[in-house]
Design an enzyme around this catalytic site. Structure first.
Site, PDB file in Angstrom:
ATOM      1  N   PHE A   1     -83.320 -13.015  34.461  1.00 42.51           N
ATOM      2  CA  PHE A   1     -82.382 -12.391  33.524  1.00 42.51           C
ATOM      3  C   PHE A   1     -82.962 -11.161  32.845  1.00 42.51           C
ATOM      4  O   PHE A   1     -82.536 -10.779  31.762  1.00 42.51           O
ATOM      5  CB  PHE A   1     -81.899 -13.409  32.475  1.00 42.51           C
TER       6      PHE A   1
ATOM      7  N   ILE B   1     -83.722 -12.994  42.641  1.00 37.58           N
ATOM      8  CA  ILE B   1     -84.003 -13.722  41.397  1.00 37.58           C
ATOM      9  C   ILE B   1     -83.061 -14.910  41.227  1.00 37.58           C
ATOM     10  O   ILE B   1     -82.921 -15.440  40.127  1.00 37.58           O
ATOM     11  CB  ILE B   1     -83.986 -12.782  40.179  1.00 37.58           C
TER      12      ILE B   1
ATOM     13  N   LYS C   1     -69.309 -16.980  47.996  1.00 39.60           N
ATOM     14  CA  LYS C   1     -69.858 -18.157  47.298  1.00 39.60           C
ATOM     15  C   LYS C   1     -70.906 -17.769  46.266  1.00 39.60           C
ATOM     16  O   LYS C   1     -70.907 -18.262  45.146  1.00 39.60           O
ATOM     17  CB  LYS C   1     -70.465 -19.131  48.311  1.00 39.60           C
ATOM     18  N   THR C   2     -71.839 -16.893  46.666  1.00 44.64           N
ATOM     19  CA  THR C   2     -72.871 -16.529  45.699  1.00 44.64           C
ATOM     20  C   THR C   2     -72.294 -15.601  44.623  1.00 44.64           C
ATOM     21  O   THR C   2     -72.756 -15.599  43.484  1.00 44.64           O
ATOM     22  CB  THR C   2     -74.096 -15.881  46.384  1.00 44.64           C
TER      23      THR C   2
ATOM     24  N   GLU D   1     -74.261  -8.018  35.951  1.00 44.75           N
ATOM     25  CA  GLU D   1     -74.151  -7.753  34.511  1.00 44.75           C
ATOM     26  C   GLU D   1     -72.738  -8.002  33.990  1.00 44.75           C
ATOM     27  O   GLU D   1     -72.562  -8.607  32.929  1.00 44.75           O
ATOM     28  CB  GLU D   1     -74.563  -6.309  34.189  1.00 44.75           C
TER      29      GLU D   1
END
Lengths: 326, 723
Positions: free
Chosen positions: B247, B473, B616-617, B688
């Site tokens: 993050f 990430i 999906k992601t 974001e």
């Protein structure tokens, strides 16, 4: 953390002998103690693991229920007898911690858990509970979570258990073993107010062992409710919680039990408020009057004035739920 | 429930491929940086300062040095002078001014929790114990950690990006028929990903080091370490195969990473350093406390006439951290007169850093709350007010938008959540003893495309290998890149594609952050795969088919493999456009009128971010952002006792993020209209925008439910009750 010894005695006698020696500390589920050891708040030389003792059972007792000190929080919460006779206790347990912690934590350990006051946990901060006479960091510090009842200028910490709030309301008794034999203590006398000795959480002596709690039968099962107000829906300590239990006959309250959590150094039983409810109709006016009585003597600090308003709101809401009005 | 029923949760996106590393993650096979174990491993643990400002008078390390298993205790008294103790280029360097903290170079203390010593021992437990034995004496100086009480110390940061902005006559808001001025506060928020910051460092030769590090950019970490130790970059090998959430807290190289490499050099053995949760609060940045004021005016029929958006944010005394908190106000709505003012306040804390939706997540809370307040004053539906003021072209620079489908997003979200059930009059809906309210807020973030290099190789066994240094990430980069490669290669089987990432020796990609990776690396994957296909056509010569049997071609032509390495970036045509991703978040809340408890009961998030590459992601991204936004709105706050300058809730019991029980069904919707101006996939970033605007949506819903306007986050039950 510093190095320590670990033993796991098989008998009550050997546990009692072990804990009589200085530097020893009982461990059961360890869900609080291990944290405290990692933080350097508690640093025993020897851990005495009591999990071999046969204290896990939940059995009917003479006019009530006997719950062994090693019964797991999750086990008690889901126990059929508990749910049937004392749903308030089940609700309170399920409001505490997280499922994972409830699977480790025991009844005795829950009673022995220590305050979550941040100044107690941070060894760089002053705390009279951790180091007597080092000062109270919370008194003029971040005290949003702190006590409004029974605090002293030495300590304004709260005792964090949910289970104990229900047990206090349910007139439970604690069975304690010492080298000189057993004794019984009303649950409401088990925990202490801080006074001048905040380092002492409760009235269990160093060389004594909790064996069980016993709850007498009552008429509250139909009308009881545990309401916990907190910052998130799980894994958060109470801002204020209320255990409410009513015995209602034809709309009239025959008996009432009320206790609060998150407001004092011990589960805060509200006997005057209970008395005010007896003989009254089970309605909002009675509940509001009880809440007003309950809050007498409350004192707020810098960040927790909201509890003076949240307290009565939670009491009336819990009573309404208990009475089946919501 | 049958599996297909489970998958058909309303709003779920069942199209697209499964997460390519999903099985590894859920079975524990995925190896995170702290999980690498090398022969002869040693463990470094910090002892930290418990004063906030001053200097170390003396430090006693004897007991620690003699503790069992201890190999080395490093302090400012004995630390080697690093030849070039500075971090790498942007984004490792601070945004504007000052310099990063250098550990163990002198005796000065700049914030509470600053490492004062590092113990290296043969086990983590022994290092931890020895670190607890270190005792320091300090010369204390008066400190200030209280940003809220230091607003008058705010100063404009250096550099043109942060100078006051003005177009038209911003003060026009004052004379508008309907206007308001309101202050909004966002507390310090700490990223708190599940994975703690960790590094394993191992010198393989006198001038060569390998590290397994939690970083969002292996190349940036490689450069930072190379600079600190004055090594050729290729002598620093950085591996980051998996990241357990970041993050933003691993966007730059932090002092602990340099310290671990130093420790490994000193003990001549591999060193593992994992920060504790408590240390994370003081070591790897946080979203800065920010005070904001929005002054806004409109005509009686809702046309905006003037906005002034001012922000003052916390930074450290030694670095000027800055972010674009007020920038969105310049282009979000068609308003002729806009002013923005941004200032920072140095206090005695560690430096903040970018946290998901950096700048805009903070700014949108103020702007999107103010728009809602204005709508209430106008007695107008907040969507209608936004539509009236829709910016058809970028009002900041007059350029057309590369694409913008916000009106469609408003409609999709409104339909899905049942916006028609919302009453404009607050406090007018009750259900089972709870007040019910609806709110919305919108988000925006730049959608650019940067430069990346990708190698695409067709191997003899027909495996298509795609390689670049980018990290994943947790957002699903590996999955999205595999999907892009498959599409370019005419739906090449997913199982035959290997996407290799997270290694500094691979062709360079940028640090993962700023919603840039799908566009930037995806664009390069697209271009590399396209080039490889063309290369095959050349090899095949005349008579090639659209879908050749690649393995067969390689065999026939006696080639071990065929590869290309392509560097690509956005087109110069992009300069003529403003490119943004947009989001619109809708929430329904239930608020208890007596206890102030808020339950978020419905969430619909709509993303307008071009073509959705990996549904999906992408859905997971939006869900995660929505949850982050709910946490921001209702729970997250790093609390410092300013008397001591120390955090009082530096753990996951005290620092609240949402638990499952706080989160309802989250419906994710995608406008899914490609924007080919940005890249050949037509895709724009969405990391974001998933969080930007969500906190305002929740606050606006609470207002709609109760009539109470909460302008200071987090909105905990006590604040609702006492308002």
């Amino acid at each position: 953390m510093k190095q320590f010894q670990y033993i796991r005695p098989a008998t009550q006698q050997s546990v009692l002998e072990a804990i009589a020696k200085p530097g020893t500390q009982i461990i059961a589920g360890g869900s609080n103690l291990v944290d405290l050891m990692k933080h350097g708040v508690m640093s025993p030389d020897k851990l005495v693991d009591i999990n071999k003792l046969p204290l896990r059972g939940i059995t009917p007792a003479k006019s009530g229920l006997h719950i062994g000190a090693l019964a797991l929080n999750s086990q008690v919460a889901e126990d059929k007898q508990v749910k049937e006779k004392f749903p308030l206790l089940s609700m309170a347990l399920n409001a505490g911690a997280s499922a994972q912690l409830r699977n480790m934590a025991t009844v005795g350990g829950n009673m022995m858990q220590r305050t979550r006051c941040p100044y107690f946990y941070d060894t760089s901060m002053p705390c009279n509970k951790r180091i007597p006479n080092s000062g109270c960091g919370a008194l003029e510090g971040f005290n949003r979570m702190h006590a409004i009842f029974g605090a002293s200028d030495k300590c304004i910490a709260v005792y964090p258990s949910d289970m104990s709030v229900a047990l206090a309301a349910l007139d439970a008794t604690v069975l304690i073993a010492g080298r000189k034999g057993q004794r019984r203590l009303p649950f409401t006398d088990f925990h202490r107010l801080p006074g001048n000795t905040p380092e002492i959480d409760n009235n269990l002596a160093k060389d004594q062992l909790i064996l069980a709690v016993e709850i007498p039968d009552n008429n509250y099962a139909k009308h009881s409710y545990y309401l916990k107000v907190r910052d998130r829906a799980s894994y958060a300590f109470a801002l204020v919680s209320v255990a409410a239990a009513l015995d209602i006959d034809n709309g009239t309250i025959r008996g009432a039990r009320l206790a609060m959590g998150g407001v004092a150094h011990k589960p805060w039983r509200l006997t005057e408020a209970e008395k005010s409810l007896v003989g009254k109709p089970a309605n909002m006016a009675s509940f509001e009057q009880a809440a007003q009585i309950a809050m007498q003597g409350a004192k707020a600090y810098k960040d927790n004035a909201f509890k003076l308003q949240l307290g009565p709101a939670t009491i009336t809401e819990a009573l309404q739920h208990a009475a089946g009005l919501v | 429930m049958k599996e297909e029923q489970l998958l058909n949760i309303p709003g779920d996106y069942t199209d697209g491929i499964d997460r390519v590393d999903g099985r590894q993650k859920v079975t524990g096979a995925a190896k995170y940086s702290a999980e690498f174990n090398l022969p002869g491993m040693t463990y470094a643990v910090f002892a930290t300062s418990n004063i906030t400002k001053g200097s170390i008078k003396s430090i006693d390390t004897k007991a620690a040095e003699h503790a069992p298993g201890v190999l080395k205790v490093v302090t400012h008294l004995n630390a080697p002078k690093l030849p070039g103790y500075e971090t790498g280029k942007d984004p490792s360097k601070p945004a504007t001014g000052g310099g990063p903290l250098k550990l163990f170079v002198d005796n000065s203390i700049k914030f509470n929790g600053q490492p004062i010593a590092m113990v290296v021992a043969d086990s983590f437990e022994r290092a931890t114990f020895a670190a607890s034995l270190i005792k320091a004496e300090y010369t204390k100086e008066a400190h200030n950690t209280d940003t809220a009480k230091s607003l008058d110390k705010a100063a404009t940061p250096k550099g043109p990006r942060f100078s006051d902005y003005k177009r038209g006559n911003p003060d026009d808001w004052k004379t508008a028929p309907v206007n308001l001025e309101a202050e909004y506060i966002l507390p310090t928020e700490v990223h708190n990903p599940m994975e703690l910051s960790a590094i394993v460092a191992n010198w393989t030769a006198a001038d060569k080091v390998e590290v397994y590090d939690k970083t969002q950019g292996v190349k940036s970490t490689q450069n930072a370490i190379a600079q600190a130790f004055k090594l050729p970059p290729e002598n620093v090998h950085v591996t980051t195969k998996f990241v357990g959430g970041a993050f933003g807290n691993a966007l730059r190289t932090w002092p602990h990473e340099i310290a671990a490499v130093m420790a490994a050099q000193l003990v001549k053995r591999p060193v593992k350093l994992v920060l504790t949760r408590e240390q994370q609060f003081n070591s790897v940045g946080y979203r800065p406390y920010t005070w904001q004021k929005v002054s806004i005016g409109a005509t009686a029929d809702g046309k905006l006439t003037g906005i002034i958006h001012e922000a003052r944010a916390q930074t450290s005394t030694f670095e000027e951290f800055t972010e674009g908190t007020v920038n969105m106000t310049r282009f979000m709505y068609a308003c002729p007169s806009v002013g923005t003012i941004y200032k920072v306040i140095p206090v005695d804390v560690n430096t903040p850093t970018w946290m998901r939706g950096p700048g805009e997540a903070t700014g949108s809370f103020a702007l999107e709350s103010a728009i809602d307040e204005l709508a209430a004053k106008l007695n107008m539906d907040p969507i209608e007010l936004r539509v009236i003021n829709h910016a058809d072209t970028d009002p900041e620079n007059g350029k057309p938008f590369s694409s913008k489908n916000v009106k469609e997003a408003y409609q999709m979200g409104a339909d899905k959540i049942g916006w028609k059930n919302r009453k404009n009059k607050p406090g007018s809906v009750q259900e089972g003893g709870w007040l019910v309210g609806y709110g919305m807020g919108s988000g925006v973030f730049g959608a650019g495309r940067g430069r990346a290099t990708v190698r695409a190789t067709m191997q003899s066994n027909s495996t298509l290998l795609i390689q670049t240094s980018v990290t994943d990430i947790g957002v699903g980069t590996g999955t999205a890149m595999t999907q892009i490669a498959s599409e370019v290669f005419d739906n090449y089987p997913i199982k035959k594609i290997v996407f290799e990432l997270g290694d500094s020796s691979l062709p360079p990609s940028p640090t993962q952050g700023g919603s840039m990776i799908t566009s930037t690396v995806g664009g390069a994957v697209h271009d590399a795969c396209t080039a490889l296909k063309q290369k095959f056509q050349q090899v095949i010569g005349n008579g090639g088919t659209d879908k050749p049997d690649y393995a067969k071609v390689l065999k026939e032509k006696n080639l071990p493999q065929l590869d290309v390495e392509i560097t690509s970036s956005g087109s110069s045509e992009m300069r003529n456009y403003s490119a943004y991703s947009h989001s619109v978040h809708f929430v329904q809340v239930k608020v208890h009128p007596k206890t102030g408890v808020v339950k978020v009961s419905k969430v619909v998030s709509v993303a307008d971010s071009g073509h959705i590459v990996s549904p999906k992601t992408a859905r997971s991204q939006i869900v995660g952002g929505a949850i982050g936004g709910i946490g921001m709105a209702l729970m997250e706050e790093g609390v410092i006792d300013h008397r001591y300058g120390r955090y009082v809730n530096a753990d996951l019991a005290g620092y609240h993020v949402p638990v499952h029980a706080d989160i309802p069904q989250i419906d994710t919707l995608f406008v899914n209209k490609p924007d080919f101006k940005v890249n050949p996939m037509g895709a724009k970033g969405m990391g974001e925008i998933a969080i930007i605007g969500m906190a305002a949506a929740v606050a606006n819903a609470i207002y709609n439910a109760t009539g109470k306007r909460l302008r200071e986050l987090p909105i905990t039950p006590d604040k609702v009750m006492m308002a």
